[in-house]
Design a protein around this motif. Sequence first.
Motif, PDB file in Angstrom:
ATOM      1  N   LEU A  18       0.863  -1.173   0.018  1.00  0.00           N
ATOM      2  CA  LEU A  18       0.071  -0.058  -0.043  1.00  0.00           C
ATOM      3  C   LEU A  18       0.900   1.391   0.078  1.00  0.00           C
ATOM      4  O   LEU A  18       0.446   2.423  -0.783  1.00  0.00           O
ATOM      5  N   ILE A  19       2.075   1.393   0.645  1.00  0.00           N
ATOM      6  CA  ILE A  19       2.852   2.416   0.713  1.00  0.00           C
ATOM      7  C   ILE A  19       3.526   2.529  -0.474  1.00  0.00           C
ATOM      8  O   ILE A  19       3.566   3.612  -1.356  1.00  0.00           O
ATOM      9  N   PHE A  20       3.834   1.539  -1.361  1.00  0.00           N
ATOM     10  CA  PHE A  20       4.406   1.608  -2.736  1.00  0.00           C
ATOM     11  C   PHE A  20       3.549   1.951  -3.660  1.00  0.00           C
ATOM     12  O   PHE A  20       3.851   2.916  -4.359  1.00  0.00           O
ATOM     13  N   SER A  21       2.095   1.759  -3.477  1.00  0.00           N
ATOM     14  CA  SER A  21       1.141   2.084  -4.560  1.00  0.00           C
ATOM     15  C   SER A  21       0.648   3.572  -4.347  1.00  0.00           C
ATOM     16  O   SER A  21       0.750   4.193  -5.292  1.00  0.00           O
ATOM     17  N   GLU A  22       1.002   3.972  -3.133  1.00  0.00           N
ATOM     18  CA  GLU A  22       0.780   5.268  -2.885  1.00  0.00           C
ATOM     19  C   GLU A  22       1.758   6.315  -3.534  1.00  0.00           C
ATOM     20  O   GLU A  22       1.579   7.467  -4.135  1.00  0.00           O
ATOM     21  N   LEU A  24       3.580   5.443  -6.114  1.00  0.00           N
ATOM     22  CA  LEU A  24       3.375   5.217  -7.679  1.00  0.00           C
ATOM     23  C   LEU A  24       2.230   6.388  -7.898  1.00  0.00           C
ATOM     24  O   LEU A  24       2.351   6.993  -8.918  1.00  0.00           O
ATOM     25  N   LYS A  25       1.086   6.479  -7.137  1.00  0.00           N
ATOM     26  CA  LYS A  25       0.184   7.337  -7.460  1.00  0.00           C
ATOM     27  C   LYS A  25       0.436   8.783  -7.434  1.00  0.00           C
ATOM     28  O   LYS A  25       0.060   9.613  -8.040  1.00  0.00           O
ATOM     29  N   GLU A  26       1.486   8.981  -6.283  1.00  0.00           N
ATOM     30  CA  GLU A  26       1.883  10.456  -6.207  1.00  0.00           C
ATOM     31  C   GLU A  26       2.649  10.909  -7.333  1.00  0.00           C
ATOM     32  O   GLU A  26       2.929  12.021  -7.590  1.00  0.00           O
ATOM     33  N   GLU A  30      -1.141   5.117 -12.838  1.00  0.00           N
ATOM     34  CA  GLU A  30      -2.518   4.330 -12.350  1.00  0.00           C
ATOM     35  C   GLU A  30      -2.215   3.004 -11.627  1.00  0.00           C
ATOM     36  O   GLU A  30      -1.491   2.527 -12.145  1.00  0.00           O
ATOM     37  N   VAL A  31      -2.663   2.828 -10.451  1.00  0.00           N
ATOM     38  CA  VAL A  31      -2.634   1.685  -9.818  1.00  0.00           C
ATOM     39  C   VAL A  31      -3.891   0.738  -9.850  1.00  0.00           C
ATOM     40  O   VAL A  31      -4.835   1.427  -9.555  1.00  0.00           O
ATOM     41  N   PHE A  32      -3.708  -0.479 -10.114  1.00  0.00           N
ATOM     42  CA  PHE A  32      -4.968  -1.435 -10.103  1.00  0.00           C
ATOM     43  C   PHE A  32      -4.449  -2.709  -9.011  1.00  0.00           C
ATOM     44  O   PHE A  32      -3.402  -3.242  -9.041  1.00  0.00           O
ATOM     45  N   TYR A  33      -5.459  -2.891  -8.164  1.00  0.00           N
ATOM     46  CA  TYR A  33      -5.331  -3.957  -7.341  1.00  0.00           C
ATOM     47  C   TYR A  33      -6.217  -5.157  -8.011  1.00  0.00           C
ATOM     48  O   TYR A  33      -7.367  -5.071  -8.478  1.00  0.00           O
ATOM     49  N   TRP A  34      -5.462  -6.378  -7.826  1.00  0.00           N
ATOM     50  CA  TRP A  34      -6.024  -7.539  -8.598  1.00  0.00           C
ATOM     51  C   TRP A  34      -5.725  -8.753  -7.912  1.00  0.00           C
ATOM     52  O   TRP A  34      -4.795  -9.105  -7.208  1.00  0.00           O
TER      53      TRP A  34
END
Length: 80
Positions: A18-22, A24-26, A30-34
């Motif tokens: 979740l930290i890494f995905s944030e 990336l978003k910053e 675009e982040v997708f969870y699968w």
Amino acid sequence: KNKSENKSEKEKLIENILIFSEILKENAFEVFYWDEGFSSQKAKEIMLSSGKKKKFRREKINTDNFAAALILQEFLENNQ
């Protein structure tokens, strides 16, 4: 004990994801969870039904590659 010592390895991994995905978003990604649940099992079934030899199916890297392809295929089919 502090809070992080009480977390399971799975919880720590999820927190790091979740930290890494944030991050990336910053940075405008675009982040997708699968959900990849059962992808290895599905991969094994496909390898078996497609006639792959037992020696091939036994190699974890082959199962992982098939599973990755299935995850990508499902993602693409659901995000057209």
